[in-house]
Write a protein that holds these residues in place. Structure first.
Motif, mmCIF file in Angstrom:
data_model
loop_
_atom_site.group_PDB
_atom_site.id
_atom_site.type_symbol
_atom_site.label_atom_id
_atom_site.label_comp_id
_atom_site.label_asym_id
_atom_site.label_seq_id
_atom_site.Cartn_x
_atom_site.Cartn_y
_atom_site.Cartn_z
ATOM 1 N N TYR A 70 20.317 -86.575 -21.613
ATOM 2 C CA TYR A 70 21.348 -87.089 -20.708
ATOM 3 C C TYR A 70 22.002 -85.962 -19.894
ATOM 4 C CZ TYR A 70 20.689 -90.802 -24.100
ATOM 5 O OH TYR A 70 20.132 -91.746 -24.929
ATOM 6 N N LEU A 73 24.202 -86.469 -16.770
ATOM 7 C CA LEU A 73 25.573 -86.979 -16.897
ATOM 8 C C LEU A 73 26.580 -85.916 -17.344
ATOM 9 C CD1 LEU A 73 24.808 -90.395 -18.628
ATOM 10 C CD2 LEU A 73 25.321 -89.975 -16.216
ATOM 11 N N GLU A 96 29.603 -95.191 -19.652
ATOM 12 C CA GLU A 96 28.570 -94.896 -18.657
ATOM 13 C C GLU A 96 27.170 -95.125 -19.228
ATOM 14 O OE1 GLU A 96 27.123 -93.983 -14.891
ATOM 15 O OE2 GLU A 96 29.116 -94.596 -15.578
ATOM 16 N N ARG A 99 26.648 -98.792 -19.509
ATOM 17 C CA ARG A 99 26.408 -99.354 -18.174
ATOM 18 C C ARG A 99 24.985 -99.065 -17.696
ATOM 19 N NH1 ARG A 99 26.194 -98.070 -13.113
ATOM 20 N NH2 ARG A 99 26.634 -95.858 -13.338
ATOM 21 N N GLN A 100 24.484 -97.856 -17.965
ATOM 22 C CA GLN A 100 23.165 -97.450 -17.486
ATOM 23 C C GLN A 100 22.013 -97.924 -18.380
ATOM 24 O OE1 GLN A 100 22.682 -93.317 -16.569
ATOM 25 N NE2 GLN A 100 24.519 -93.232 -15.287
ATOM 26 N N SER A 101 22.320 -98.557 -19.480
ATOM 27 C CA SER A 101 21.260 -98.893 -20.445
ATOM 28 C C SER A 101 20.199 -99.834 -19.883
ATOM 29 C CB SER A 101 21.866 -99.478 -21.719
ATOM 30 O OG SER A 101 22.492 -100.717 -21.453
ATOM 31 N N GLN A 103 18.917 -99.419 -16.897
ATOM 32 C CA GLN A 103 18.086 -98.620 -16.001
ATOM 33 C C GLN A 103 17.446 -97.406 -16.662
ATOM 34 O OE1 GLN A 103 21.595 -98.988 -14.810
ATOM 35 N NE2 GLN A 103 20.961 -101.009 -14.145
ATOM 36 N N ARG A 104 17.867 -97.061 -17.865
ATOM 37 C CA ARG A 104 17.332 -95.873 -18.531
ATOM 38 C C ARG A 104 17.308 -96.121 -20.031
ATOM 39 N NH1 ARG A 104 21.439 -91.116 -17.526
ATOM 40 N NH2 ARG A 104 19.821 -89.918 -18.518
#
Length: 170
Positions: A70, A73, A96, A99-101, A103-104
């Motif tokens: 990561y 970030l 964060e 929220r990004q889980s 897309q990644r």
């Protein structure tokens, strides 16, 4: 322990915490033999988090996240910690990654622990349930690592440990 007077209970809890911290220090020293080890950085972060050492806990959190995939970030996390402090930074990174889980790849063992420590126990439990359903390999640690301590008193956490046939926390 609950039959003991409150002062004795507190001293016993403090002694257990000191013993756990000594164990983490030993594990961190052992893992530090490999400086890129995610485990070494995780243990270092947990030691600093539990002892409340600033700025070490923020630096150790960033180092752990960098070796855990990561690193994109961590500049923003460092800025948030510098501007707002460690606790808001911890909450930001937990939110964060959540929220990004979509897309990644975000590992259950990373995200659930961060959410638990950041004061989002319901979301942490949702991650743990997903991890249990998907047989995530990091689930075996939930009975042992201190980042799940905020969940220990929850009946749903205890039920999850029983389903996994893991020991309940003391």
């Amino acid at each position: 322990d609950e039959k003991l007077p409150p002062g004795v209970q507190r001293k016993l809890a403090e002694a257990r915490m000191k013993a756990a911290l000594r164990t983490l220090v030993c594990l961190a020293a052992f893992c530090a033999l490999n400086a890129v080890s995610g485990n070494a950085h995780a243990y270092a972060w947990m030691i600093h988090h539990l002892t409340g050492e600033d700025p070490q806990r923020g630096e150790a959190l960033c180092a752990w996240l960098e070796v855990s995939g990561y690193s994109d970030l961590t500049p923003a996390l460092r800025q948030r910690i510098a501007a707002d402090g460690y606790d808001p930074g911890l909450k930001w990174i937990a939110n964060e990654l959540d929220r990004q889980s979509g897309q990644r790849e975000v590992r259950v063992g990373v995200e659930a622990g961060l959410l638990a420590l950041a004061g989002a126990p319901d979301r942490a439990m949702a991650w743990l349930e997903r991890g249990y359903q998907s047989h995530d390999w990091t689930m075996g640690w939930i009975a042992a690592t201190p980042d799940y301590r905020p969940l220990y008193g929850r009946p749903d956490f205890q039920a999850l440990l029983r389903r996994m046939e893991l020991p309940l926390p003391e």
